[in-house]
Design an enzyme around this catalytic site. Structure first.
Site, PDB file in Angstrom:
ATOM      1  N   HIS A 222    -146.149  11.190 -39.257  1.00 47.65           N
ATOM      2  CA  HIS A 222    -146.984  12.079 -38.406  1.00 47.65           C
ATOM      3  C   HIS A 222    -146.243  13.289 -37.912  1.00 47.65           C
ATOM      4  O   HIS A 222    -145.885  13.710 -36.971  1.00 47.65           O
ATOM      5  CB  HIS A 222    -147.910  11.545 -37.378  1.00 47.65           C
ATOM      6  CG  HIS A 222    -147.185  10.690 -36.373  1.00 47.65           C
ATOM      7  ND1 HIS A 222    -146.076  10.766 -35.598  1.00 47.65           N
ATOM      8  CD2 HIS A 222    -147.763   9.355 -36.102  1.00 47.65           C
ATOM      9  CE1 HIS A 222    -145.953  10.006 -34.735  1.00 47.65           C
ATOM     10  NE2 HIS A 222    -146.818   9.022 -35.169  1.00 47.65           N
ATOM     11  N   ASN A 225    -145.846  15.545 -34.636  1.00 51.45           N
ATOM     12  CA  ASN A 225    -146.263  14.944 -33.372  1.00 51.45           C
ATOM     13  C   ASN A 225    -144.980  13.949 -33.114  1.00 51.45           C
ATOM     14  O   ASN A 225    -144.518  13.166 -34.192  1.00 51.45           O
ATOM     15  CB  ASN A 225    -147.425  14.022 -33.719  1.00 51.45           C
ATOM     16  CG  ASN A 225    -148.861  14.964 -33.822  1.00 51.45           C
ATOM     17  OD1 ASN A 225    -149.334  15.133 -34.842  1.00 51.45           O
ATOM     18  ND2 ASN A 225    -148.973  15.802 -32.949  1.00 51.45           N
ATOM     19  N   ARG A 233    -133.747  28.212 -34.388  1.00 52.99           N
ATOM     20  CA  ARG A 233    -132.110  27.658 -34.312  1.00 52.99           C
ATOM     21  C   ARG A 233    -131.801  26.314 -34.676  1.00 52.99           C
ATOM     22  O   ARG A 233    -130.986  25.737 -34.729  1.00 52.99           O
ATOM     23  CB  ARG A 233    -131.719  28.148 -32.959  1.00 52.99           C
ATOM     24  CG  ARG A 233    -131.507  29.720 -32.984  1.00 52.99           C
ATOM     25  CD  ARG A 233    -130.693  30.136 -31.679  1.00 52.99           C
ATOM     26  NE  ARG A 233    -130.799  31.508 -31.575  1.00 52.99           N
ATOM     27  CZ  ARG A 233    -131.596  32.162 -30.723  1.00 52.99           C
ATOM     28  NH1 ARG A 233    -132.390  31.671 -29.971  1.00 52.99           N
ATOM     29  NH2 ARG A 233    -131.272  33.565 -30.535  1.00 52.99           N
ATOM     30  N   ILE A 256    -156.815  17.806 -33.846  1.00 59.37           N
ATOM     31  CA  ILE A 256    -156.583  17.330 -32.312  1.00 59.37           C
ATOM     32  C   ILE A 256    -155.001  17.167 -32.455  1.00 59.37           C
ATOM     33  O   ILE A 256    -154.399  17.629 -31.386  1.00 59.37           O
ATOM     34  CB  ILE A 256    -157.173  15.960 -32.226  1.00 59.37           C
ATOM     35  CG1 ILE A 256    -158.637  16.018 -32.249  1.00 59.37           C
ATOM     36  CG2 ILE A 256    -156.752  15.248 -30.777  1.00 59.37           C
ATOM     37  CD1 ILE A 256    -159.461  14.564 -32.485  1.00 59.37           C
ATOM     38  N   ASP A 279    -154.008   7.613 -38.877  1.00 62.16           N
ATOM     39  CA  ASP A 279    -153.404   6.986 -37.819  1.00 62.16           C
ATOM     40  C   ASP A 279    -154.313   6.485 -36.727  1.00 62.16           C
ATOM     41  O   ASP A 279    -154.402   6.732 -35.385  1.00 62.16           O
ATOM     42  CB  ASP A 279    -152.418   7.937 -37.039  1.00 62.16           C
ATOM     43  CG  ASP A 279    -151.354   7.208 -35.988  1.00 62.16           C
ATOM     44  OD1 ASP A 279    -151.250   5.993 -36.084  1.00 62.16           O
ATOM     45  OD2 ASP A 279    -150.884   7.971 -35.146  1.00 62.16           O
TER      46      ASP A 279
END
Length: 392
Positions: A222, A225, A233, A256, A279
């Site tokens: 994912h 997340n 950098r 979301i 998920d």
């Protein structure tokens, strides 16, 4: 009973293009050449619909009130797995990796024997387990239980999961590559056990991500997340997806977990390595409203559409989106046609996981496919040449 079925008047999604061609599946459920066809072949008119390979779900935690982490005894657990395998084809899924987040070694060893690769009639295939933890960065734990997390250097793989489960049940494992001992675990998982390693729930910098890839990891979990953000950098793990030889990377296209523009950026960085996942949590497929918590979430849960929060707060628990909706979202947000979007739930997953029998509609593959409208709505799902779900 006919010896084969030939699906005509259809357009096949083949490697990102639409091809006008029949699809022929023999009596054993496998794709065969369109000619010569066996005697007494039944013709099925799909009325110019689009057909995609069956969708493959790399990460789902549960649905219909059942969570793969909630193991108490074999009979109830096996019934839950079967229930989900029958439900998922309604969202286009014909194969899935049931996902267990961070739990105790006792729960891992209790549940994993029932998540070995297996087929059941009229159901999506269980493709083996995805274990997400317990070797995760505490600072990026998300909803995972910190008390069950371990440092790779001080816990063997066998002591956590059990040797037999590493050999026969676990197919993909998410860990944080920067943890002490993680690179050695990656090497053992990939070389000794043939497990695919995905990097996630991690505070790794870019170099630590490269080290994980060098050790054998080939996926990111994912993306964006539960990891350090992309910075000009210090690109971190997200920066790996723009590499000339990128890892496969999963994204949750639900608006979301990720902004739609980020979904488009991620996809366009490497369309051949982008994988859509849900998920999804156990409230998927259930009505909106208040639902009770459980051992991991000891609070009432509020389901509003795809979003689930702790009742009375803005704390996100998870999503309930279906994989078919993720495909439609990708179509809209990346501005791509359906034949390109479905690659992220079919051949890209198969390539990432080394699956030889599914993921495309080529001769010799399983006769698993989804009948779709122009806008990506599921009409029918077929597994091994048998229709198992019809929505329109």
């Amino acid at each position: 009973m006919s010896s084969a079925k030939q699906f005509v008047n259809c357009r096949q999604c083949l490697e990102g293009t639409l091809v006008n061609s029949p699809l022929t599946i023999d009596s054993s459920g496998f794709i065969i050449p369109n000619s010569p066809i066996p005697p007494d072949t039944e013709q099925v008119d799909l009325q110019n619909a689009i057909i995609s390979p069956g969708f493959l779900e790399l990460q789902t935690n549960g649905a219909l009130g059942f969570h793969f982490a909630h193991y108490s005894e074999p009979e109830t657990y096996q019934a839950g797995v079967r229930k989900l395998a029958r439900y998922l084809p309604s969202t286009g899924i014909t194969g899935f990796y049931p996902t267990i987040p961070t739990v105790s070694p006792e729960v891992f060893r209790g549940a994993l024997p029932y998540l070995k690769p297996q087929d059941s009639p009229d159901s999506a295939s269980v493709l083996g387990a995805h274990v997400e933890g317990p070797f995760l960065a505490p600072s990026k734990k998300g909803a995972h239980d910190a008390k069950n997390m371990h440092i790779p250097e001080t816990a063997s793989l066998e002591s956590i999961y059990g040797k037999e489960n590493l050999e026969s049940s676990i197919q993909v494992l998410t860990l944080a590559p920067e943890l002490p001992g993680a690179l050695k675990h990656i090497e053992t998982l990939t070389k000794q056990y043939g497990v695919h390693v995905s990097m996630g729930h991690s505070a790794a910098n870019h170099q630590q991500g490269l080290d994980g890839l060098k050790a054998g990891a080939n996926l990111i979990t994912h993306t964006f997340n539960a990891m350090n953000p992309l910075h000009h950098r210090e690109p971190g793990l997200p920066g790996l997806i723009t590499d000339p030889s990128p890892p496969y990377f999963s994204i949750i296209a639900d608006s979301i977990h990720l902004h739609p523009r980020i979904v488009g950026i991620a996809y366009r960085s490497s369309p051949s390595h982008c994988i859509l996942i849900t998920d999804s949590i156990e409230l998927s497929g259930l009505p909106d409203g208040i639902h009770p918590g459980h051992a991991q979430i000891p609070f009432n849960q509020l389901k509003e559409g795809n979003k689930v929060t702790i009742e009375g707060t803005d704390t996100l628990i998870g999503t309930c989106i279906g994989l078919d909706e993720c495909v439609r979202n990708l179509m809209a947000w990346a501005e791509i046609p359906i034949e390109q979007a479905v690659r992220c739930v079919t051949e890209n997953v198969a390539n990432a996981m080394g699956l030889q029998d599914r993921g495309t509609l080529h001769v010799g593959k399983r006769g698993d496919f989804v009948v779709l409208s122009e806008t990506g709505q599921i009409r029918e799902t077929w597994i091994m040449g048998r229709r198992v779900s019809r929505l329109a």
